[in-house]
Write an enzyme that holds these catalytic residues in place. Structure first.
Site, PDB file in Angstrom:
ATOM      1  N   SER A 139      14.382   7.424   4.589  1.00 52.22           N
ATOM      2  CA  SER A 139      13.447   7.235   3.478  1.00 52.22           C
ATOM      3  C   SER A 139      14.272   7.249   2.199  1.00 52.22           C
ATOM      4  O   SER A 139      15.413   7.735   2.203  1.00 52.22           O
ATOM      5  CB  SER A 139      12.462   8.410   3.453  1.00 52.22           C
ATOM      6  OG  SER A 139      11.739   8.422   2.231  1.00 52.22           O
ATOM      7  N   TYR A 152      10.381  17.586   3.122  1.00 55.74           N
ATOM      8  CA  TYR A 152      10.455  16.203   3.642  1.00 55.74           C
ATOM      9  C   TYR A 152      11.807  15.600   3.280  1.00 55.74           C
ATOM     10  O   TYR A 152      12.494  15.011   4.126  1.00 55.74           O
ATOM     11  CB  TYR A 152       9.308  15.379   3.065  1.00 55.74           C
ATOM     12  CG  TYR A 152       9.280  13.944   3.555  1.00 55.74           C
ATOM     13  CD1 TYR A 152       8.970  13.637   4.875  1.00 55.74           C
ATOM     14  CD2 TYR A 152       9.574  12.883   2.686  1.00 55.74           C
ATOM     15  CE1 TYR A 152       8.955  12.315   5.318  1.00 55.74           C
ATOM     16  CE2 TYR A 152       9.557  11.566   3.129  1.00 55.74           C
ATOM     17  CZ  TYR A 152       9.245  11.279   4.437  1.00 55.74           C
ATOM     18  OH  TYR A 152       9.233   9.976   4.880  1.00 55.74           O
TER      19      TYR A 152
HETATM   20  P1  NDP Z   1       2.673   6.273  10.144  1.00 51.78           P
HETATM   21  O1  NDP Z   1       1.996   7.578   9.914  1.00 51.78           O
HETATM   22  O2  NDP Z   1       1.856   5.031  10.115  1.00 51.78           O
HETATM   23  O3  NDP Z   1       3.460   6.310  11.520  1.00 51.78           O
HETATM   24  C1  NDP Z   1       4.109   7.473  11.981  1.00 51.78           C
HETATM   25  C2  NDP Z   1       4.318   7.336  13.460  1.00 51.78           C
HETATM   26  O4  NDP Z   1       4.992   8.510  13.936  1.00 51.78           O
HETATM   27  C3  NDP Z   1       3.012   7.214  14.223  1.00 51.78           C
HETATM   28  O5  NDP Z   1       3.122   6.174  15.175  1.00 51.78           O
HETATM   29  C4  NDP Z   1       2.875   8.567  14.926  1.00 51.78           C
HETATM   30  O6  NDP Z   1       2.255   8.374  16.195  1.00 51.78           O
HETATM   31  C5  NDP Z   1       4.349   8.935  15.113  1.00 51.78           C
HETATM   32  N1  NDP Z   1       4.523  10.367  15.335  1.00 51.78           N
HETATM   33  C6  NDP Z   1       4.215  11.397  14.507  1.00 51.78           C
HETATM   34  N2  NDP Z   1       4.488  12.568  15.105  1.00 51.78           N
HETATM   35  C7  NDP Z   1       4.982  12.257  16.338  1.00 51.78           C
HETATM   36  C8  NDP Z   1       5.445  13.020  17.429  1.00 51.78           C
HETATM   37  N3  NDP Z   1       5.466  14.371  17.402  1.00 51.78           N
HETATM   38  N4  NDP Z   1       5.886  12.375  18.530  1.00 51.78           N
HETATM   39  C9  NDP Z   1       5.865  11.026  18.599  1.00 51.78           C
HETATM   40  N5  NDP Z   1       5.442  10.246  17.604  1.00 51.78           N
HETATM   41  C10 NDP Z   1       5.010  10.865  16.488  1.00 51.78           C
HETATM   42  O7  NDP Z   1       3.831   6.202   9.053  1.00 51.78           O
HETATM   43  P2  NDP Z   1       5.070   5.204   8.832  1.00 51.78           P
HETATM   44  O8  NDP Z   1       4.971   4.032   9.708  1.00 51.78           O
HETATM   45  O9  NDP Z   1       5.176   5.013   7.386  1.00 51.78           O
HETATM   46  O10 NDP Z   1       6.269   6.147   9.285  1.00 51.78           O
HETATM   47  C11 NDP Z   1       7.349   5.706  10.081  1.00 51.78           C
HETATM   48  C12 NDP Z   1       8.639   6.295   9.542  1.00 51.78           C
HETATM   49  O11 NDP Z   1       8.910   5.727   8.256  1.00 51.78           O
HETATM   50  C13 NDP Z   1       8.616   7.804   9.337  1.00 51.78           C
HETATM   51  O12 NDP Z   1       9.825   8.353   9.799  1.00 51.78           O
HETATM   52  C14 NDP Z   1       8.496   7.956   7.831  1.00 51.78           C
HETATM   53  O13 NDP Z   1       9.037   9.165   7.376  1.00 51.78           O
HETATM   54  C15 NDP Z   1       9.289   6.755   7.368  1.00 51.78           C
HETATM   55  N6  NDP Z   1       9.034   6.326   5.998  1.00 51.78           N
HETATM   56  C16 NDP Z   1       7.809   5.840   5.610  1.00 51.78           C
HETATM   57  C17 NDP Z   1       7.588   5.497   4.294  1.00 51.78           C
HETATM   58  C18 NDP Z   1       6.247   5.056   3.785  1.00 51.78           C
HETATM   59  O14 NDP Z   1       6.064   4.947   2.559  1.00 51.78           O
HETATM   60  N7  NDP Z   1       5.284   4.775   4.656  1.00 51.78           N
HETATM   61  C19 NDP Z   1       8.669   5.550   3.281  1.00 51.78           C
HETATM   62  C20 NDP Z   1       9.894   6.063   3.798  1.00 51.78           C
HETATM   63  C21 NDP Z   1      10.062   6.413   5.099  1.00 51.78           C
HETATM   64  P3  NDP Z   1       1.255   9.408  16.920  1.00 51.78           P
HETATM   65  O15 NDP Z   1       0.487  10.112  15.852  1.00 51.78           O
HETATM   66  O16 NDP Z   1       0.428   8.493  17.778  1.00 51.78           O
HETATM   67  O17 NDP Z   1       2.169  10.294  17.719  1.00 51.78           O
END
Ligand code: NDP
Length: 241
Positions: A139, A152
């Site tokens: 990020s 975070y």
């Molecule tokens: P979302 O919340 O849409 O997606 C997050 C994903 O992580 C979901 O598919 C969720 O699936 C999964 N997840 C969460 N906890 C677990 C777990 N314990 N085991 C397995 N899967 C897990 O957010 P983003 O797509 O934005 O996030 C993806 C990545 O991008 C993250 O690492 C985030 O920090 C990073 N990011 C996002 C930004 C943004 O602005 N959106 C900016 C910078 C970085 P489920 O709940 O089904 O397990």
């Protein structure tokens, strides 16, 4: 002409946001994908839509033996693993003074241990086959800290350090750190502080489409074995952060 990605790629957090967009992007490029997250019904619907090159299994990335079994199931299905996209992450932002210890622990478990569990699940094979690619989604919080982002940001700084360490320790394994700026996904849906939740409700939908990050992942994967795209920072053009 668009190239074909002849690779087996594992993607975590594929049930929404960046992971889902990456699954679509790489499936369109011809990759064989093994996708994981906790919400199996979403994974199943995505795999059904995209066809036989996409297989899924429920996965909690905080559970190391579950991650090993996930990688094992991917090998059983597709014969090998060429790349891992460690994308799963959570962002329950809060001020330190709120003492949300459970949320601190969850961020550290998912964002750091989850990434390490992923590396542990594929590294022995990558070493044995003298080839492999670990793509970690960090990020811009891996580079900056703001009020409410201390923990975070700490987890994402850790992901950056781990990715760089992995790069230095192996000269036949590729590592890529991708640092997105604000992206319109479900991230932050679990924020419990009402003021921060209200701020995110406005800012997150104004972010980039997750397709932008999916294309960055594809770019890193498409390079020849001798080229390692180590770090990409992808922000919305109008972002001041
Ligand atoms: P979302 O919340 O849409 O997606 C997050 C994903 O992580 C979901 O598919 C969720 O699936 C999964 N997840 C969460 N906890 C677990 C777990 N314990 N085991 C397995 N899967 C897990 O957010 P983003 O797509 O934005 O996030 C993806 C990545 O991008 C993250 O690492 C985030 O920090 C990073 N990011 C996002 C930004 C943004 O602005 N959106 C900016 C910078 C970085 P489920 O709940 O089904 O397990």
């Amino acid at each position: 002409m668009t190239s074909k990605i002849d690779k087996v790629v594992l993607i975590t957090g594929a049930s929404s946001g960046i992971g889902e967009a990456t699954t679509r992007e790489l499936a369109a490029a011809g990759a064989r994908l093994f996708i994981g997250a906790r919400r199996g019904t979403r994974l199943e619907a995505l795999a059904d839509e995209l066809g036989e090159n996409v297989a899924w299994r429920e996965l909690d990335v905080t559970d190391g033996s579950a991650f090993d079994a996930f990688a094992g199931a991917a090998k059983e299905r597709f014969g090998r693993i060429d790349a891992l996209v460690n994308n799963a992450g959570v962002m329950p932002l809060s001020m330190l003074a709120a003492l949300k210890r459970d949320e601190w622990k969850r961020m550290i478990d998912v964002n750091i241990h989850g990434v390490l569990n992923g590396i542990a699940a594929v590294l022995p094979d990558f070493i044995a086959q003298k080839n492999g690619h670990v793509i970690n989604i960090a990020s811009i919080a891996a580079r900056i800290v703001m009020p409410s982002s201390s923990v975070y940001s700490a987890t994402k700084h850790a992901v950056r350090a781990i990715t760089e360490g992995l790069r230095q320790e192996h000269d036949m394994i590729r590592t890529t750190l991708i640092s997105p700026g604000p992206t319109a996904t479900e991230l932050g849906h679990d924020v419990t502080d009402p003021d921060i939740a209200a701020m995110l409700k406005v800012s997150i939908p104004q972010g980039m489409s997750p397709d932008a990050i999916a294309r960055a992942i594809r770019y890193a994967l498409e390079q020849p074995d001798s080229v390692d795209v180590n770090e990409l920072v992808v922000r919305p053009t109008a972002s001041a952060m």
